[in-house]
Design an enzyme around this catalytic site. Structure first.
Site, PDB file in Angstrom:
ATOM      1  N   THR A   1       0.831  -1.216   0.000  1.00  0.00           N
ATOM      2  CA  THR A   1       0.000   0.000   0.000  1.00  0.00           C
ATOM      3  C   THR A   1       0.865   1.267   0.000  1.00  0.00           C
TER       4      THR A   1
ATOM      5  N   PRO B   1       0.616   5.846  -0.145  1.00  0.00           N
ATOM      6  CA  PRO B   1      -0.303   6.922   0.231  1.00  0.00           C
ATOM      7  C   PRO B   1      -1.414   7.134  -0.805  1.00  0.00           C
TER       8      PRO B   1
ATOM      9  N   SER C   1      -6.542   0.486  -2.433  1.00  0.00           N
ATOM     10  CA  SER C   1      -7.299  -0.592  -3.099  1.00  0.00           C
ATOM     11  C   SER C   1      -6.767  -0.880  -4.495  1.00  0.00           C
TER      12      SER C   1
ATOM     13  N   GLN D   1     -36.040 -12.269  25.982  1.00  0.00           N
ATOM     14  CA  GLN D   1     -36.049 -12.684  24.575  1.00  0.00           C
ATOM     15  C   GLN D   1     -35.089 -11.853  23.708  1.00  0.00           C
TER      16      GLN D   1
ATOM     17  N   GLY E   1     -22.926  -0.737  30.141  1.00  0.00           N
ATOM     18  CA  GLY E   1     -21.801   0.166  30.393  1.00  0.00           C
ATOM     19  C   GLY E   1     -20.486  -0.587  30.520  1.00  0.00           C
TER      20      GLY E   1
ATOM     21  N   GLU F   1      -6.145  -5.917   3.735  1.00  0.00           N
ATOM     22  CA  GLU F   1      -6.184  -7.152   2.917  1.00  0.00           C
ATOM     23  C   GLU F   1      -7.377  -7.123   1.952  1.00  0.00           C
TER      24      GLU F   1
ATOM     25  N   PHE G   1     -14.672  -2.657 -10.970  1.00  0.00           N
ATOM     26  CA  PHE G   1     -13.659  -1.876 -10.233  1.00  0.00           C
ATOM     27  C   PHE G   1     -13.371  -0.551 -10.922  1.00  0.00           C
TER      28      PHE G   1
HETATM   29  P1  TGC Z   1      -6.093  -7.545 -12.079  1.00  0.00           P
HETATM   30  O1  TGC Z   1      -5.929  -7.034 -13.461  1.00  0.00           O
HETATM   31  O2  TGC Z   1      -7.403  -8.137 -11.661  1.00  0.00           O
HETATM   32  O3  TGC Z   1      -4.972  -8.606 -11.738  1.00  0.00           O
HETATM   33  C1  TGC Z   1      -3.582  -8.369 -12.005  1.00  0.00           C
HETATM   34  C2  TGC Z   1      -2.898  -9.701 -12.046  1.00  0.00           C
HETATM   35  O4  TGC Z   1      -3.013 -10.341 -10.771  1.00  0.00           O
HETATM   36  C3  TGC Z   1      -3.721 -11.593 -10.898  1.00  0.00           C
HETATM   37  N1  TGC Z   1      -4.567 -11.712  -9.685  1.00  0.00           N
HETATM   38  C4  TGC Z   1      -4.259 -12.506  -8.680  1.00  0.00           C
HETATM   39  N2  TGC Z   1      -3.248 -13.374  -8.516  1.00  0.00           N
HETATM   40  C5  TGC Z   1      -3.215 -14.051  -7.351  1.00  0.00           C
HETATM   41  N3  TGC Z   1      -4.108 -13.859  -6.370  1.00  0.00           N
HETATM   42  C6  TGC Z   1      -5.126 -12.981  -6.489  1.00  0.00           C
HETATM   43  N4  TGC Z   1      -5.991 -12.783  -5.483  1.00  0.00           N
HETATM   44  C7  TGC Z   1      -5.250 -12.253  -7.700  1.00  0.00           C
HETATM   45  N5  TGC Z   1      -6.102 -11.315  -8.157  1.00  0.00           N
HETATM   46  C8  TGC Z   1      -5.662 -10.984  -9.390  1.00  0.00           C
HETATM   47  C9  TGC Z   1      -4.507 -11.468 -12.170  1.00  0.00           C
HETATM   48  O5  TGC Z   1      -4.797 -12.734 -12.718  1.00  0.00           O
HETATM   49  C10 TGC Z   1      -3.543 -10.681 -13.037  1.00  0.00           C
HETATM   50  O6  TGC Z   1      -2.516 -11.546 -13.469  1.00  0.00           O
HETATM   51  P2  TGC Z   1      -1.832 -11.343 -14.911  1.00  0.00           P
HETATM   52  O7  TGC Z   1      -0.874 -12.483 -15.013  1.00  0.00           O
HETATM   53  O8  TGC Z   1      -2.970 -11.400 -15.879  1.00  0.00           O
HETATM   54  O9  TGC Z   1      -1.186 -10.003 -14.851  1.00  0.00           O
HETATM   55  O10 TGC Z   1      -5.696  -6.360 -11.085  1.00  0.00           O
HETATM   56  P3  TGC Z   1      -6.426  -5.008 -10.743  1.00  0.00           P
HETATM   57  O11 TGC Z   1      -5.404  -3.931 -10.806  1.00  0.00           O
HETATM   58  O12 TGC Z   1      -7.688  -4.856 -11.555  1.00  0.00           O
HETATM   59  O13 TGC Z   1      -6.816  -5.193  -9.220  1.00  0.00           O
HETATM   60  C11 TGC Z   1      -7.710  -6.152  -8.776  1.00  0.00           C
HETATM   61  C12 TGC Z   1      -8.009  -5.934  -7.274  1.00  0.00           C
HETATM   62  C13 TGC Z   1      -8.750  -4.635  -7.047  1.00  0.00           C
HETATM   63  C14 TGC Z   1      -8.893  -7.105  -6.871  1.00  0.00           C
HETATM   64  C15 TGC Z   1      -6.693  -5.949  -6.475  1.00  0.00           C
HETATM   65  O14 TGC Z   1      -5.910  -4.852  -6.779  1.00  0.00           O
HETATM   66  C16 TGC Z   1      -6.935  -5.982  -4.980  1.00  0.00           C
HETATM   67  O15 TGC Z   1      -7.112  -7.048  -4.419  1.00  0.00           O
HETATM   68  N6  TGC Z   1      -6.910  -4.794  -4.305  1.00  0.00           N
HETATM   69  C17 TGC Z   1      -6.952  -4.745  -2.858  1.00  0.00           C
HETATM   70  C18 TGC Z   1      -5.588  -4.360  -2.343  1.00  0.00           C
HETATM   71  C19 TGC Z   1      -5.245  -5.073  -1.093  1.00  0.00           C
HETATM   72  O16 TGC Z   1      -5.869  -6.053  -0.670  1.00  0.00           O
HETATM   73  N7  TGC Z   1      -4.206  -4.628  -0.430  1.00  0.00           N
HETATM   74  C20 TGC Z   1      -3.730  -5.278   0.729  1.00  0.00           C
HETATM   75  C21 TGC Z   1      -2.412  -4.740   1.161  1.00  0.00           C
HETATM   76  S1  TGC Z   1      -1.561  -5.770   2.301  1.00  0.00           S
HETATM   77  C22 TGC Z   1      -2.412  -5.644   3.716  1.00  0.00           C
HETATM   78  O17 TGC Z   1      -3.430  -5.059   3.831  1.00  0.00           O
HETATM   79  C23 TGC Z   1      -1.807  -6.327   4.850  1.00  0.00           C
HETATM   80  S2  TGC Z   1      -2.666  -6.202   6.323  1.00  0.00           S
HETATM   81  C24 TGC Z   1      -1.706  -7.258   7.159  1.00  0.00           C
HETATM   82  C25 TGC Z   1      -2.162  -7.610   8.498  1.00  0.00           C
HETATM   83  O18 TGC Z   1      -1.833  -6.832   9.423  1.00  0.00           O
HETATM   84  O19 TGC Z   1      -2.765  -8.705   8.660  1.00  0.00           O
HETATM   85  P1  FAD Z   2      -8.929   3.333  -0.397  1.00  0.00           P
HETATM   86  O1  FAD Z   2      -8.439   2.371  -1.420  1.00  0.00           O
HETATM   87  O2  FAD Z   2      -8.661   4.784  -0.601  1.00  0.00           O
HETATM   88  O3  FAD Z   2     -10.496   3.110  -0.215  1.00  0.00           O
HETATM   89  C1  FAD Z   2     -11.345   4.071   0.417  1.00  0.00           C
HETATM   90  C2  FAD Z   2     -12.794   3.595   0.252  1.00  0.00           C
HETATM   91  O4  FAD Z   2     -13.114   3.535  -1.161  1.00  0.00           O
HETATM   92  C3  FAD Z   2     -13.020   2.196   0.793  1.00  0.00           C
HETATM   93  O5  FAD Z   2     -14.270   2.131   1.415  1.00  0.00           O
HETATM   94  C4  FAD Z   2     -13.005   1.309  -0.451  1.00  0.00           C
HETATM   95  O6  FAD Z   2     -13.784   0.133  -0.304  1.00  0.00           O
HETATM   96  C5  FAD Z   2     -13.620   2.254  -1.485  1.00  0.00           C
HETATM   97  N1  FAD Z   2     -13.213   1.910  -2.855  1.00  0.00           N
HETATM   98  C6  FAD Z   2     -11.962   1.907  -3.382  1.00  0.00           C
HETATM   99  N2  FAD Z   2     -11.977   1.502  -4.661  1.00  0.00           N
HETATM  100  C7  FAD Z   2     -13.286   1.237  -4.958  1.00  0.00           C
HETATM  101  C8  FAD Z   2     -13.968   0.759  -6.122  1.00  0.00           C
HETATM  102  N3  FAD Z   2     -13.307   0.443  -7.253  1.00  0.00           N
HETATM  103  N4  FAD Z   2     -15.306   0.605  -6.052  1.00  0.00           N
HETATM  104  C9  FAD Z   2     -15.986   0.889  -4.918  1.00  0.00           C
HETATM  105  N5  FAD Z   2     -15.410   1.333  -3.790  1.00  0.00           N
HETATM  106  C10 FAD Z   2     -14.067   1.497  -3.805  1.00  0.00           C
HETATM  107  N6  FAD Z   2      -0.943  -2.541   3.556  1.00  0.00           N
HETATM  108  C11 FAD Z   2       0.227  -3.174   3.265  1.00  0.00           C
HETATM  109  O7  FAD Z   2       0.695  -3.139   2.143  1.00  0.00           O
HETATM  110  N7  FAD Z   2       0.912  -3.849   4.227  1.00  0.00           N
HETATM  111  C12 FAD Z   2       0.463  -3.932   5.508  1.00  0.00           C
HETATM  112  O8  FAD Z   2       1.094  -4.573   6.355  1.00  0.00           O
HETATM  113  C13 FAD Z   2      -0.756  -3.257   5.851  1.00  0.00           C
HETATM  114  N8  FAD Z   2      -1.190  -3.251   7.137  1.00  0.00           N
HETATM  115  C14 FAD Z   2      -2.255  -2.452   7.473  1.00  0.00           C
HETATM  116  C15 FAD Z   2      -2.593  -2.287   8.818  1.00  0.00           C
HETATM  117  C16 FAD Z   2      -3.633  -1.450   9.174  1.00  0.00           C
HETATM  118  C17 FAD Z   2      -3.937  -1.226  10.623  1.00  0.00           C
HETATM  119  C18 FAD Z   2      -4.409  -0.822   8.171  1.00  0.00           C
HETATM  120  C19 FAD Z   2      -5.575   0.062   8.533  1.00  0.00           C
HETATM  121  C20 FAD Z   2      -4.084  -0.987   6.838  1.00  0.00           C
HETATM  122  C21 FAD Z   2      -3.000  -1.797   6.473  1.00  0.00           C
HETATM  123  N9  FAD Z   2      -2.599  -1.913   5.139  1.00  0.00           N
HETATM  124  C22 FAD Z   2      -1.438  -2.571   4.817  1.00  0.00           C
HETATM  125  C23 FAD Z   2      -3.277  -1.142   4.103  1.00  0.00           C
HETATM  126  C24 FAD Z   2      -4.615  -1.701   3.668  1.00  0.00           C
HETATM  127  O9  FAD Z   2      -4.441  -2.819   2.860  1.00  0.00           O
HETATM  128  C25 FAD Z   2      -5.365  -0.566   2.947  1.00  0.00           C
HETATM  129  O10 FAD Z   2      -5.781   0.353   3.951  1.00  0.00           O
HETATM  130  C26 FAD Z   2      -6.559  -1.095   2.172  1.00  0.00           C
HETATM  131  O11 FAD Z   2      -6.151  -1.898   1.088  1.00  0.00           O
HETATM  132  C27 FAD Z   2      -7.443   0.059   1.647  1.00  0.00           C
HETATM  133  O12 FAD Z   2      -6.677   1.057   1.051  1.00  0.00           O
HETATM  134  P2  FAD Z   2      -6.902   2.596   1.480  1.00  0.00           P
HETATM  135  O13 FAD Z   2      -6.830   2.665   2.962  1.00  0.00           O
HETATM  136  O14 FAD Z   2      -5.975   3.416   0.691  1.00  0.00           O
HETATM  137  O15 FAD Z   2      -8.422   2.911   1.079  1.00  0.00           O
END
Ligand code: TGC
Ligand code: FAD
Length: 392
Positions: free
Chosen positions: A139, A141, A145, A287, A348, A371, A391
């Site tokens: 992620t 700034p 997503s 209930q 409370g 995630e 998306f």
């Molecule tokens: P898109 O065009 O759909 O896909 C790009 C390429 O990726 C492949 N793919 C996947 N591969 C493995 N696993 C998956 N879940 C996959 N989803 C897609 C896809 O086949 C493609 O491959 P190729 O070979 O054709 O290039 O990508 P997009 O840009 O349209 O994005 C899709 C979307 C929105 C679903 C994806 O960007 C997404 O999941 N966004 C959410 C971001 C997110 O989850 N961030 C998490 C950051 S890490 C975190 O939050 C850690 S918290 C840790 C903790 O404390 O527990």
């Molecule tokens: P944004 O992407 O700006 O989203 C804002 C709002 O818009 C959300 O409600 C979202 O659902 C909505 N939105 C966005 N796109 C769309 C769309 N296409 N259609 C409809 N609605 C949409 N990331 C890492 O890489 N590594 C980590 O270890 C990690 N740890 C984290 C720990 C904490 C405590 C937190 C809070 C976050 C962490 N993250 C980490 C980041 C996390 O994955 C992101 O916060 C998350 O993916 C959402 O991104 P954003 O906060 O920029 O929200």
């Protein structure tokens, strides 16, 4: 905080579906949480400090790399064992589970799957024991997503890469020894690089003022002309699919972990309702309170079944990303709703740190966002069933 009297609900006798090994692993994690996490976690959350003292315990219960092969220091377990460990840890606190999720699925997993043998040998054993702690930088700034838009980048300088950029919201960043960082090369292709603490130009400032995951350290990863040795690039997979593949593994763990938080809220509310007397009766006899409790145990049971089946599919390497999204989304939503209802049942007392519910409730606000947000996972299901991408 009150003593930990947790008793796990198992309304549909799901234990019958587990192997003896699963139960041993789960019970060991459960006992460790009761002994080493519950007594200290409220204080850590109030102080907004990650309790580093629990790192060796996490390693001992197999929470760092449960499914990573034993030859690399992992526990060599199956996916259901991994899920059960995450469930028990998150029963204690989502922030502690975050630390374990990041270490296992977002740091050890990519090094194991996308790294070469030298990288596996160098990093995995130390990560498995907790001697080194890792973080995962996807992620940014301006790109949460939509990680495909990331601007963090590296240039080939002959004998090294030069890395520039910034990652935000990174779990474990303030104390990590290594970071798996996703960045674009000069052609715009995404690669994973292992950045080590001490590399010049690499800093990890902590993010303060969180009301959620207070017992987990969150921060930034900042790269200013960081010279990264070429051997630190993960060679075996590139493109956005590489980090998204790690997320599949972490999201699977969260689908199980959220059940733990929900179980703790339900169990606490049930016990409280049986003991708390109002209008001459335990509130459990009213209930309205029974409706809340009955709906909670129903939703927990459904979530357990979803997670168990997903675990079977994952063990057979048949779980799709969309199936994992559905379980992450459903189970976290289930947990946050249960936390909100359970908190009200305690009146409370529910807003105090005497009980774990409000902490779970606040933690789950992060879990439903990271995630992949609740919305993003819905859109993943929408795309999977309709074929239309909503998306963009
Ligand atoms: P898109 O065009 O759909 O896909 C790009 C390429 O990726 C492949 N793919 C996947 N591969 C493995 N696993 C998956 N879940 C996959 N989803 C897609 C896809 O086949 C493609 O491959 P190729 O070979 O054709 O290039 O990508 P997009 O840009 O349209 O994005 C899709 C979307 C929105 C679903 C994806 O960007 C997404 O999941 N966004 C959410 C971001 C997110 O989850 N961030 C998490 C950051 S890490 C975190 O939050 C850690 S918290 C840790 C903790 O404390 O527990
Ligand atoms: P944004 O992407 O700006 O989203 C804002 C709002 O818009 C959300 O409600 C979202 O659902 C909505 N939105 C966005 N796109 C769309 C769309 N296409 N259609 C409809 N609605 C949409 N990331 C890492 O890489 N590594 C980590 O270890 C990690 N740890 C984290 C720990 C904490 C405590 C937190 C809070 C976050 C962490 N993250 C980490 C980041 C996390 O994955 C992101 O916060 C998350 O993916 C959402 O991104 P954003 O906060 O920029 O929200």
């Amino acid at each position: 905080m009150k003593p930990d009297l947790f008793e796990a609900p198992d309304y549909y006798n799901l234990d019958d579906l587990l192997t003896e090994e699963h139960k041993l692993i789960r019970d060991a994690a459960r006992a460790w949480v009761k002994r080493d996490v519950s007594p200290i976690i409220e204080d850590a959350a109030q102080k907004a400090e990650f309790p580093k003292s629990i790192i060796p315990g996490l390693a001992e219960i197999g929470a760092f790399g449960p499914y990573i092969p034993v030859k690399y220091g992992g526990a060599g377990l199956d996916q259901i064992s991994y899920g059960l460990i995450m469930q028990e840890i998150e029963r204690g606190d989502s922030g502690v589970r975050s630390t374990a999720s990041v270490q296992s699925s977002l740091v050890m997993y990519p090094i194991w799957k996308y790294g070469n043998e030298a990288q596996r040998q160098k990093y995995l054993p130390k990560l498995a024991t907790g001697e080194w702690m890792g973080s995962f930088g996807l992620t940014e700034p301006d790109f949460g997503s939509n990680p495909a838009g990331m601007v963090t980048n590296f240039k080939d300088k002959g004998d090294h890469y030069l890395l520039n950029g910034a990652k935000l919201w990174i779990s474990n960043s303030p104390f990590c020894d290594v970071a798996v960082v996703w960045a674009k090369d000069e052609s715009g292709r995404i690669h994973g690089l292992v950045v080590e603490r001490g590399m010049e130009g690499f800093t990890t400032p902590e993010t303060h003022n969180k009301w959620s995951l207070r017992a987990s350290a969150t921060g930034e990863l900042l790269f200013q002309d960081v010279k990264v040795p070429k051997e630190n690039l993960l060679p075996n997979k590139s493109g956005l699919g590489a980090p998204l593949g790690c997320l599949d593994s972490a999201r699977f763990g969260i689908a199980w972990g959220a059940i733990g938080a929900a179980m703790d809220c339900y169990d606490t509310a049930l016990r409280y309702a049986k003991e708390r007397i109002q209008f001459g009766k335990p509130i459990a006899a009213f209930q309205l309170q029974q409706k809340k409790l009955a709906e909670m145990i129903t939703e927990i049971t459904k979530a357990q079944l979803l997670a168990f089946r997903l675990g079977q599919l994952k063990n057979e390497d048949r779980a799709t990303s969309a199936q994992i999204s559905m379980a992450k989304r459903n189970n976290v939503d289930m947990a946050i709703k249960i936390a909100r209802e359970a908190r009200q049942m305690l009146g409370g007392m529910g807003i105090t740190g005497e009980y774990s519910i409000m902490r779970h409730m606040m933690n789950l606000e992060s879990v439903i966002t990271y995630e992949g947000t609740h919305d993003i996972h819905l859109l993943i299901t929408g795309l999977d069933i309709t074929g239309h991408n909503a998306f963009k």
